[in-house]
Design a protein around this motif. Sequence first.
Motif, PDB file in Angstrom:
ATOM      1  N   GLU A  17       0.799  -1.222   0.000  1.00  0.00           N
ATOM      2  CA  GLU A  17       0.000   0.000   0.000  1.00  0.00           C
ATOM      3  C   GLU A  17       0.832   1.273   0.000  1.00  0.00           C
ATOM      4  O   GLU A  17       0.350   2.326  -0.459  1.00  0.00           O
ATOM      5  CB  GLU A  17      -0.918   0.001   1.230  1.00  0.00           C
ATOM      6  N   THR A  18       2.057   1.199   0.495  1.00  0.00           N
ATOM      7  CA  THR A  18       2.820   2.433   0.710  1.00  0.00           C
ATOM      8  C   THR A  18       4.182   2.427   0.027  1.00  0.00           C
ATOM      9  O   THR A  18       4.505   3.332  -0.741  1.00  0.00           O
ATOM     10  CB  THR A  18       3.017   2.666   2.222  1.00  0.00           C
ATOM     11  N   VAL A  19       4.990   1.423   0.298  1.00  0.00           N
ATOM     12  CA  VAL A  19       6.359   1.444  -0.201  1.00  0.00           C
ATOM     13  C   VAL A  19       6.419   1.246  -1.711  1.00  0.00           C
ATOM     14  O   VAL A  19       7.120   1.984  -2.424  1.00  0.00           O
ATOM     15  CB  VAL A  19       7.209   0.375   0.519  1.00  0.00           C
ATOM     16  N   ARG A  20       5.704   0.271  -2.222  1.00  0.00           N
ATOM     17  CA  ARG A  20       5.810  -0.010  -3.667  1.00  0.00           C
ATOM     18  C   ARG A  20       5.353   1.177  -4.519  1.00  0.00           C
ATOM     19  O   ARG A  20       6.058   1.518  -5.488  1.00  0.00           O
ATOM     20  CB  ARG A  20       5.029  -1.267  -4.020  1.00  0.00           C
ATOM     21  N   PRO A  21       4.239   1.833  -4.210  1.00  0.00           N
ATOM     22  CA  PRO A  21       3.884   3.015  -5.007  1.00  0.00           C
ATOM     23  C   PRO A  21       4.958   4.100  -4.967  1.00  0.00           C
ATOM     24  O   PRO A  21       5.243   4.735  -5.991  1.00  0.00           O
ATOM     25  CB  PRO A  21       2.586   3.487  -4.358  1.00  0.00           C
ATOM     26  N   LEU A  22       5.565   4.328  -3.804  1.00  0.00           N
ATOM     27  CA  LEU A  22       6.614   5.341  -3.707  1.00  0.00           C
ATOM     28  C   LEU A  22       7.867   4.917  -4.472  1.00  0.00           C
ATOM     29  O   LEU A  22       8.554   5.750  -5.084  1.00  0.00           O
ATOM     30  CB  LEU A  22       6.962   5.597  -2.244  1.00  0.00           C
ATOM     31  N   LEU A  23       8.161   3.628  -4.461  1.00  0.00           N
ATOM     32  CA  LEU A  23       9.308   3.127  -5.210  1.00  0.00           C
ATOM     33  C   LEU A  23       9.098   3.327  -6.707  1.00  0.00           C
ATOM     34  O   LEU A  23      10.033   3.708  -7.432  1.00  0.00           O
ATOM     35  CB  LEU A  23       9.515   1.646  -4.897  1.00  0.00           C
ATOM     36  N   GLU A  24       7.894   3.112  -7.168  1.00  0.00           N
ATOM     37  CA  GLU A  24       7.603   3.309  -8.590  1.00  0.00           C
ATOM     38  C   GLU A  24       7.706   4.778  -8.984  1.00  0.00           C
ATOM     39  O   GLU A  24       8.077   5.100 -10.116  1.00  0.00           O
ATOM     40  CB  GLU A  24       6.218   2.752  -8.897  1.00  0.00           C
ATOM     41  N   ASP A  25       7.413   5.678  -8.046  1.00  0.00           N
ATOM     42  CA  ASP A  25       7.596   7.110  -8.312  1.00  0.00           C
ATOM     43  C   ASP A  25       9.076   7.476  -8.381  1.00  0.00           C
ATOM     44  O   ASP A  25       9.503   8.243  -9.250  1.00  0.00           O
ATOM     45  CB  ASP A  25       6.935   7.951  -7.205  1.00  0.00           C
ATOM     46  N   ALA A  26       9.853   6.936  -7.432  1.00  0.00           N
ATOM     47  CA  ALA A  26      11.268   7.314  -7.332  1.00  0.00           C
ATOM     48  C   ALA A  26      12.119   6.673  -8.416  1.00  0.00           C
ATOM     49  O   ALA A  26      13.072   7.289  -8.916  1.00  0.00           O
ATOM     50  CB  ALA A  26      11.810   6.932  -5.956  1.00  0.00           C
ATOM     51  N   ALA A  27      11.815   5.433  -8.776  1.00  0.00           N
ATOM     52  CA  ALA A  27      12.640   4.700  -9.743  1.00  0.00           C
ATOM     53  C   ALA A  27      11.747   3.786 -10.562  1.00  0.00           C
ATOM     54  O   ALA A  27      11.727   2.569 -10.357  1.00  0.00           O
ATOM     55  CB  ALA A  27      13.725   3.911  -9.024  1.00  0.00           C
ATOM     56  N   PRO A  28      10.971   4.341 -11.465  1.00  0.00           N
ATOM     57  CA  PRO A  28      10.043   3.524 -12.253  1.00  0.00           C
ATOM     58  C   PRO A  28      10.795   2.470 -13.069  1.00  0.00           C
ATOM     59  O   PRO A  28      11.892   2.715 -13.579  1.00  0.00           O
ATOM     60  CB  PRO A  28       9.354   4.550 -13.158  1.00  0.00           C
ATOM     61  N   ASP A  29      10.210   1.296 -13.123  1.00  0.00           N
ATOM     62  CA  ASP A  29      10.747   0.170 -13.898  1.00  0.00           C
ATOM     63  C   ASP A  29      12.064  -0.378 -13.357  1.00  0.00           C
ATOM     64  O   ASP A  29      12.729  -1.171 -14.026  1.00  0.00           O
ATOM     65  CB  ASP A  29      10.930   0.561 -15.377  1.00  0.00           C
ATOM     66  N   LEU A  30      12.438   0.015 -12.138  1.00  0.00           N
ATOM     67  CA  LEU A  30      13.663  -0.526 -11.551  1.00  0.00           C
ATOM     68  C   LEU A  30      13.376  -1.907 -10.975  1.00  0.00           C
ATOM     69  O   LEU A  30      12.537  -2.046 -10.077  1.00  0.00           O
ATOM     70  CB  LEU A  30      14.178   0.398 -10.448  1.00  0.00           C
ATOM     71  N   PRO A  31      14.059  -2.955 -11.442  1.00  0.00           N
ATOM     72  CA  PRO A  31      13.798  -4.292 -10.891  1.00  0.00           C
ATOM     73  C   PRO A  31      14.162  -4.338  -9.405  1.00  0.00           C
ATOM     74  O   PRO A  31      15.175  -3.779  -8.977  1.00  0.00           O
ATOM     75  CB  PRO A  31      14.723  -5.202 -11.705  1.00  0.00           C
ATOM     76  N   HIS A  32      13.337  -5.026  -8.637  1.00  0.00           N
ATOM     77  CA  HIS A  32      13.616  -5.142  -7.206  1.00  0.00           C
ATOM     78  C   HIS A  32      12.898  -6.363  -6.647  1.00  0.00           C
ATOM     79  O   HIS A  32      12.004  -6.928  -7.284  1.00  0.00           O
ATOM     80  CB  HIS A  32      13.155  -3.886  -6.449  1.00  0.00           C
ATOM     81  N   SER A  33      13.319  -6.743  -5.464  1.00  0.00           N
ATOM     82  CA  SER A  33      12.595  -7.734  -4.676  1.00  0.00           C
ATOM     83  C   SER A  33      12.317  -7.122  -3.315  1.00  0.00           C
ATOM     84  O   SER A  33      13.034  -6.213  -2.880  1.00  0.00           O
ATOM     85  CB  SER A  33      13.403  -9.028  -4.521  1.00  0.00           C
ATOM     86  N   ALA A  34      11.286  -7.604  -2.658  1.00  0.00           N
ATOM     87  CA  ALA A  34      10.927  -7.074  -1.343  1.00  0.00           C
ATOM     88  C   ALA A  34      10.538  -8.229  -0.440  1.00  0.00           C
ATOM     89  O   ALA A  34       9.854  -9.169  -0.858  1.00  0.00           O
ATOM     90  CB  ALA A  34       9.769  -6.083  -1.454  1.00  0.00           C
ATOM     91  N   ALA A  35      10.989  -8.159   0.811  1.00  0.00           N
ATOM     92  CA  ALA A  35      10.731  -9.253   1.755  1.00  0.00           C
ATOM     93  C   ALA A  35      10.811  -8.744   3.179  1.00  0.00           C
ATOM     94  O   ALA A  35      11.360  -7.675   3.449  1.00  0.00           O
ATOM     95  CB  ALA A  35      11.743 -10.375   1.558  1.00  0.00           C
ATOM     96  N   ARG A  36      10.244  -9.531   4.087  1.00  0.00           N
ATOM     97  CA  ARG A  36      10.467  -9.321   5.524  1.00  0.00           C
ATOM     98  C   ARG A  36      11.097 -10.597   6.036  1.00  0.00           C
ATOM     99  O   ARG A  36      10.422 -11.601   6.307  1.00  0.00           O
ATOM    100  CB  ARG A  36       9.146  -9.011   6.234  1.00  0.00           C
TER     101      ARG A  36
END
Length: 322
Positions: A17-36
């Motif tokens: 809800e929060t981090v992924r939308p901001l990541l797409e704003d800051a670095a669109p199309d940048l490949p990444h993985s996310a985990a806890r």
Amino acid sequence: MPTFLPGLELSRRFYTETVRPLLEDAAPDLPHSAARIGSGSEVLGYDTPRSTDHDWGPRLQLFLRPRDVPRHAGRIRHHLAEHLPKTFHGHPTHHCVEVTHTTAWFTSTLGFDPTHDITAADWLTTPTQLLAEVTGGAVFHDGLHELGPLRHNLRWYPRDVWLHTLARQWNRISQEEAFVGRCGEVGDELGSATAAAGLTRTLMRLCLLMDRRYPPYNKWLGTAFSRTTAGHRLIPVLTAALSATDWHTREKHLAYAYEAVAGIHNQLNLTDRVDPTTRPYHSRPFRVLHAERFTRALTARITDRALRELPDENGAESTYLV
């Protein structure tokens, strides 16, 4: 008080809800993985409302490609610091997102680089708590296609390492199982109880290892043990052993536990069958399993000669591991 939301679910929502939308704003199309993954009771699924009083909340790791970290990590961190809400579901979000790459994070966490061949020494020198932490938790997005394979490779020991790890636990039991009676015989009930506590801990760890589960550290050992195949059967027995006030009663309950765990060993078919019954300790009147029999049976099945000849945990070569 709001309804408790387990930390993994909280972090999942935080990312989606929060981090992924901001990541797409800051670095669109940048490949990444996310985990806890990593430290924290929520990673192992043991968190409760009590956990929220320290080092708990919406947290996650963002993994980039190594070449993208120097180019984009600073900008991403700055963008998140500027635009993340101060709280998420009532919990602060300050310093809750770690931006890194897989090799750096796993090497820092485990002490070795699991993207290369993992040696027997890597497996055996890494605390099981750490292995539980990196294979627990949850992956929210694996755009780099790295976390899945890495965690799969770390999910459990190679067969020879597993056999050696089981053999070490049986060896620990062998070295101390007569102490419960010997201490009690000279009137040292406290010493007997202390020996029983150590043996109980080893039996609990052994049951987890036989279930192919990495034993966590002491705070969560009982919780993890309760979820093993043997947990429901042995918790009353081991509790009775620890609450006993005389060594004869203590020894009786431990003997039952030894035989139950020995039976589980035989069910795994890792070795030829080993007689699971307890017996006297040589000419002394103490009931033991002679657990070195299980150590020998396991060691005989290890094909890696280097593993067969490793010293025991105290640094002295064990006659049962060679």
